[in-house]
Design a protein around this motif. Structure first.
Motif, PDB file in Angstrom:
ATOM      1  N   LEU C 237    -108.455  50.006 100.272  1.00  0.00           N
ATOM      2  CA  LEU C 237    -109.551  49.317 100.969  1.00  0.00           C
ATOM      3  C   LEU C 237    -110.798  50.187 101.114  1.00  0.00           C
ATOM      4  O   LEU C 237    -111.563  50.046 102.064  1.00  0.00           O
ATOM      5  CB  LEU C 237    -109.076  48.838 102.359  1.00  0.00           C
ATOM      6  CG  LEU C 237    -108.012  47.740 102.347  1.00  0.00           C
ATOM      7  CD1 LEU C 237    -107.361  47.618 103.715  1.00  0.00           C
ATOM      8  CD2 LEU C 237    -108.587  46.401 101.930  1.00  0.00           C
ATOM      9  N   VAL C 238    -110.993  51.087 100.171  1.00  0.00           N
ATOM     10  CA  VAL C 238    -112.171  51.959 100.166  1.00  0.00           C
ATOM     11  C   VAL C 238    -113.293  51.285  99.370  1.00  0.00           C
ATOM     12  O   VAL C 238    -113.031  50.596  98.376  1.00  0.00           O
ATOM     13  CB  VAL C 238    -111.822  53.329  99.541  1.00  0.00           C
ATOM     14  CG1 VAL C 238    -113.074  54.167  99.287  1.00  0.00           C
ATOM     15  CG2 VAL C 238    -110.844  54.077 100.442  1.00  0.00           C
ATOM     16  N   GLN C 239    -114.523  51.472  99.823  1.00  0.00           N
ATOM     17  CA  GLN C 239    -115.682  50.926  99.125  1.00  0.00           C
ATOM     18  C   GLN C 239    -116.508  52.068  98.539  1.00  0.00           C
ATOM     19  O   GLN C 239    -116.950  52.960  99.276  1.00  0.00           O
ATOM     20  CB  GLN C 239    -116.525  50.101 100.115  1.00  0.00           C
ATOM     21  CG  GLN C 239    -118.013  50.024  99.806  1.00  0.00           C
ATOM     22  CD  GLN C 239    -118.350  49.099  98.643  1.00  0.00           C
ATOM     23  OE1 GLN C 239    -117.466  48.612  97.949  1.00  0.00           O
ATOM     24  NE2 GLN C 239    -119.605  48.875  98.413  1.00  0.00           N
ATOM     25  N   ILE C 252    -110.258  60.686  99.613  1.00  0.00           N
ATOM     26  CA  ILE C 252    -110.931  59.726 100.504  1.00  0.00           C
ATOM     27  C   ILE C 252    -109.891  58.764 101.059  1.00  0.00           C
ATOM     28  O   ILE C 252    -109.250  58.030 100.312  1.00  0.00           O
ATOM     29  CB  ILE C 252    -112.011  58.929  99.732  1.00  0.00           C
ATOM     30  CG1 ILE C 252    -113.057  59.888  99.156  1.00  0.00           C
ATOM     31  CG2 ILE C 252    -112.650  57.877 100.626  1.00  0.00           C
ATOM     32  CD1 ILE C 252    -114.136  59.205  98.328  1.00  0.00           C
ATOM     33  N   ALA C 253    -109.741  58.770 102.389  1.00  0.00           N
ATOM     34  CA  ALA C 253    -108.697  57.945 103.014  1.00  0.00           C
ATOM     35  C   ALA C 253    -109.161  56.502 103.214  1.00  0.00           C
ATOM     36  O   ALA C 253    -110.322  56.160 102.981  1.00  0.00           O
ATOM     37  CB  ALA C 253    -108.266  58.576 104.328  1.00  0.00           C
ATOM     38  N   ALA C 254    -108.241  55.683 103.675  1.00  0.00           N
ATOM     39  CA  ALA C 254    -108.398  54.225 103.686  1.00  0.00           C
ATOM     40  C   ALA C 254    -109.617  53.751 104.469  1.00  0.00           C
ATOM     41  O   ALA C 254    -109.989  54.322 105.481  1.00  0.00           O
ATOM     42  CB  ALA C 254    -107.148  53.585 104.272  1.00  0.00           C
ATOM     43  N   GLN C 255    -110.221  52.689 103.966  1.00  0.00           N
ATOM     44  CA  GLN C 255    -111.271  51.933 104.660  1.00  0.00           C
ATOM     45  C   GLN C 255    -112.570  52.714 104.824  1.00  0.00           C
ATOM     46  O   GLN C 255    -113.444  52.306 105.582  1.00  0.00           O
ATOM     47  CB  GLN C 255    -110.750  51.433 106.023  1.00  0.00           C
ATOM     48  CG  GLN C 255    -109.601  50.449 105.858  1.00  0.00           C
ATOM     49  CD  GLN C 255    -109.030  49.967 107.162  1.00  0.00           C
ATOM     50  OE1 GLN C 255    -108.867  50.757 108.080  1.00  0.00           O
ATOM     51  NE2 GLN C 255    -108.690  48.693 107.241  1.00  0.00           N
ATOM     52  N   THR C 256    -112.702  53.811 104.108  1.00  0.00           N
ATOM     53  CA  THR C 256    -113.967  54.539 104.104  1.00  0.00           C
ATOM     54  C   THR C 256    -114.937  53.885 103.121  1.00  0.00           C
ATOM     55  O   THR C 256    -114.511  53.301 102.123  1.00  0.00           O
ATOM     56  CB  THR C 256    -113.702  56.022 103.760  1.00  0.00           C
ATOM     57  OG1 THR C 256    -113.243  56.664 104.952  1.00  0.00           O
ATOM     58  CG2 THR C 256    -114.934  56.748 103.238  1.00  0.00           C
ATOM     59  N   GLY C 257    -116.231  53.975 103.428  1.00  0.00           N
ATOM     60  CA  GLY C 257    -117.248  53.419 102.538  1.00  0.00           C
ATOM     61  C   GLY C 257    -118.307  54.448 102.200  1.00  0.00           C
ATOM     62  O   GLY C 257    -118.806  55.138 103.083  1.00  0.00           O
ATOM     63  N   GLN C 273    -111.917  55.272 107.510  1.00  0.00           N
ATOM     64  CA  GLN C 273    -112.962  54.511 108.218  1.00  0.00           C
ATOM     65  C   GLN C 273    -114.255  55.296 108.393  1.00  0.00           C
ATOM     66  O   GLN C 273    -115.042  55.009 109.294  1.00  0.00           O
ATOM     67  CB  GLN C 273    -112.439  54.010 109.571  1.00  0.00           C
ATOM     68  CG  GLN C 273    -111.295  53.025 109.412  1.00  0.00           C
ATOM     69  CD  GLN C 273    -110.850  52.418 110.718  1.00  0.00           C
ATOM     70  OE1 GLN C 273    -111.044  53.005 111.774  1.00  0.00           O
ATOM     71  NE2 GLN C 273    -110.241  51.245 110.657  1.00  0.00           N
ATOM     72  N   VAL C 274    -114.477  56.258 107.543  1.00  0.00           N
ATOM     73  CA  VAL C 274    -115.745  56.994 107.561  1.00  0.00           C
ATOM     74  C   VAL C 274    -116.806  56.168 106.830  1.00  0.00           C
ATOM     75  O   VAL C 274    -116.500  55.469 105.862  1.00  0.00           O
ATOM     76  CB  VAL C 274    -115.577  58.372 106.887  1.00  0.00           C
ATOM     77  CG1 VAL C 274    -116.930  59.034 106.605  1.00  0.00           C
ATOM     78  CG2 VAL C 274    -114.698  59.274 107.746  1.00  0.00           C
ATOM     79  N   GLY C 275    -118.037  56.252 107.311  1.00  0.00           N
ATOM     80  CA  GLY C 275    -119.157  55.663 106.589  1.00  0.00           C
ATOM     81  C   GLY C 275    -120.096  56.758 106.138  1.00  0.00           C
ATOM     82  O   GLY C 275    -120.427  57.657 106.913  1.00  0.00           O
ATOM     83  N   GLN C 291    -113.552  57.857 111.161  1.00  0.00           N
ATOM     84  CA  GLN C 291    -114.543  56.963 111.790  1.00  0.00           C
ATOM     85  C   GLN C 291    -115.935  57.597 111.925  1.00  0.00           C
ATOM     86  O   GLN C 291    -116.819  56.982 112.513  1.00  0.00           O
ATOM     87  CB  GLN C 291    -114.072  56.482 113.172  1.00  0.00           C
ATOM     88  CG  GLN C 291    -112.898  55.531 113.109  1.00  0.00           C
ATOM     89  CD  GLN C 291    -112.660  54.856 114.445  1.00  0.00           C
ATOM     90  OE1 GLN C 291    -112.847  55.466 115.484  1.00  0.00           O
ATOM     91  NE2 GLN C 291    -112.236  53.608 114.426  1.00  0.00           N
TER      92      GLN C 291
END
Lengths: 338, 338, 338
Positions: C237-239, C252-257, C273-275, C291
């Motif tokens: 779920l990484v962008q 790069i861990a999950a949900q980071t963009g 979850q890092v942006g 985050q």
């Protein structure tokens, strides 16, 4: 593509500084410009590249004052970014031959009505009573549920799933593996601590000129419709919950989530990883900065919001600056109050 | 559906105020109520709609005291939300005829055991030694790996991928394009700065009555199992890492991520975009507010947490209020200490 | 697998304390260790399990000093985690027989070039001019666009979509339902409040030894390439936005963009979850905690960053501690200044 610098200048209504007879055969980023390519300079941050690039031509602003000599021919326009975009679009129009026809194996229910000049890719499944307009491409491995309507000039990329009863307008693009119309997250808590699923009987309505990225999810309404208005642009991995309404020409960047029943106004810009609470309203032209959490209705249009809970972004940045000074301030305070 | 207001009241054990003989033929949100439809009022925020709606009937609370006259017949119940949910479910039971049979082309390995009254959709691939219970629907374009077991009364929507060896209980719903059992994110850093992949040899176990949204990912364990306990409800785009265990009847909203080896207790409510660190334990009945980051084990059950790093939510909100007052406080401080 | 404790010790270059002739037939987490299984203890947090486990053998550190008697045979090594990983890999090499051949129905365009010992799964669609190297598995229900090149020894799992013109190196793993090469989010705002789509004419280049999780999205460049360098590990779920470059051996861990045109250096560790903002550069060996939001270029290599906007993590944690003390500090201040 083979055009002269002069021909391109005419196309984008610019004026040429330098040799306009040179031939252009491709596009490059300014920092990677090669002989024969055209590039553009929109962000002043990148101006230094202009003096180093090997690009044959660069589109620049009428306002730009050169600080050093340049190798490239310049095409001066009002807005280099828009001019370059127009150029890319002309190029794409010439290059992009859209496929038509039906590939096998695929399944199209005999009750489905498919328009002219459409494309249906392999391993795609189209259920009963589906309607698809003219010039629409449904690529390979797409699932389209019962009673779905899709307009004209749409592109639905591989792996997309559209659940039954959803309605998609004209000129809509949906990128790979996005899901339109799965059940809203509605589970009524019971006295014994368990949940009872609330049937999600509504649908999703996507109006014209909407663009949706990859792996995005838009849930069907509990009742009525989750609505994405005309011209909305949605990036990848975005979550739009049940009964949400997104106002026209609003853009939503990647990994943002809009909770149930919230109404986002028109012409808003919502950055990435933003969370918007449920059952609230966001006024038109609101800008929300990345990772912010909007927890309350935003009544005044045109504000820029930041932080969680989100507030006026200038205040948010000021508070952040103060927080960074806190150690120093407190030391001072402690000295004074010894 | 065609019922009288009185018939519906009987079904949900309510009492009627107004004309109970009117005919109901559909559902609407209260603000969109039309003649012939029934709606409900649960959230006092929406009470004003009650006095304007054209809905023929509205389900309201026994406690509600009217402030103005209403057009609609009222059905009074203890909990309007639960009553409406029950009504929707009865409706769905009557309406939903679940498909059965095997659509072609699809592939079911001859070693697979498929129960009675199941449905297998087109372009679905079922590998060796798979077991599927009775009355389960595997829709089109699903991939089910070797040795997977799926119970009875499940619905697996298009595009779902279930990797080998995973076990799914009864009455489980998995929405489109979710992935169950892909490799956990395990890469051992080497002295030279590269990574070595750690084989992920475990599986995912999903117990009964679990519901999973779209585009959600649940990774297989390195060893042993990633476990989703009975009755857990998971929304869209959620990440559950390897070796996580989610306690029974816990709900997790969209875009939340639970890091590796963490155990979340039962009956927790985790809002959207929450991050939970790895190798920690969350006590039962914990509520985590949206976008919070839980970084440490939560030992006391039943707390509400907010912020990153998450703490008691009341403290978090108080601190937020203080931070908003900081500019003012500091000005006062600076004046006093000139 | 059937080995003695002594044989395993030899394999991982460890020394045995206890009965080395016992038979090992499986793996377990230390807290779930059973007779016949081997486990490991790397994190001191879990040391108490060592004294309770029923595992026949446990891999421990040479440094470990026992505080109580243990049941299990111990295999002492320098780094138990790496030793266990090596053991798992040897096991997987023995067990994993990779499939080869072409399953039907599938589509491989006649212009595509497919290497030796490859596997192409059912319902997979391979377009014109695709090149696939040797020993690569393309599992079922994969879409591979025109002109895509995929190297040797790759595993592409079900539901993956790779858009036209993308280039994938050797030894690359892409898990289910990830999307490589969909359009970057580029929409030029027009004077009338609408957007014009900017054609995305570039591609994605993924180098060797890259691993990508499930439901991750990597967008194609507007021009040029979005680049994922050698050895990068990306979770679920990484962008990754258009024109991004991720330096080699970064995880790069999950949900980071990661937003458009940003360059992340090599050997970075970016948590979940890092942006990361667009058009910035992150220095090598940067660690970003979960985050966090990185809003500016990071010039100094090797820092650990936290918070939004991200700063040095130690400062961030100090400020957090201060913020937690704010109520107390302010009370003191108000008393002094009554």
């Amino acid at each position: 593509m083979k055009f002269t610098v002069n021909q391109i200048a005419e196309l984008i209504q610019g004026t040429v500084n330098g040799d306009g007879d040179q031939i252009i055969s491709g596009f490059d980023k300014i920092e990677e410009g090669k002989k024969g390519s055209i590039s553009f300079l929109a962000n002043p941050k990148y101006e230094s590249y202009l003096y180093e690039t090997a690009a044959t031509a660069v589109i620049v602003s009428n306002q730009l004052e050169l600080k050093k000599p340049v190798q490239s021919a310049l095409i001066r326009v009002n807005d280099p970014y828009i001019a370059f975009t127009i150029l890319l679009q002309k190029y794409q129009e010439i290059m992009a031959v859209k496929p038509t026809g039906i590939q096998e194996p695929s399944y199209i229910d005999r009750s489905a009505k498919i328009g002219d000049s459409t494309f249906i890719g392999r391993f795609t499944n189209i259920e009963s009573n589906v309607q698809i307009g003219n010039n629409t491409q449904i690529y390979d491995r797409v699932s389209i549920g019962k009673n779905v309507k899709i307009g004209s000039n749409c592109s639905i990329f591989p792996g997309v799933v559209i659940y039954s009863d959803c309605i998609i307008g004209n000129d809509v693009v949906i990128h790979a593996n996005s899901v339109i119309g799965s059940d809203g997250f509605g589970h009524a808590p019971q006295a014994d601590g368990t949940f009872k699923a609330i049937p999600q009987l509504g649908n999703v309505v996507i109006e014209d000129h909407v663009s949706i990225g990859s792996n995005t999810t838009i849930d069907r309404a509990t009742m009525g419709s989750t609505i994405i208005r005309t011209g909305v642009k949605i990036d990848n991995l975005v979550q739009i919950a049940h009964n949400v309404e997104i106002g026209q020409h609003t853009a939503i960047a990647a990994q943002t989530g809009i909770s149930g029943s919230t109404k986002v106004g028109e012409n808003c810009l919502i950055a990435g990883q933003v969370g918007v609470a449920g059952h609230i309203t966001i006024a038109p032209r609101t800008i929300v900065t990345g990772q912010s959490g909007v927890t309350k209705t935003v009544k005044v249009a045109g504000q820029t919001l930041g932080g969680t809970p989100a507030s006026n972004n200038v205040d948010f940045l000021k508070r952040n600056a103060l927080i960074r000074q806190l150690p120093e301030i407190l030391e001072k305070f402690n000295q004074k109050n010894k």
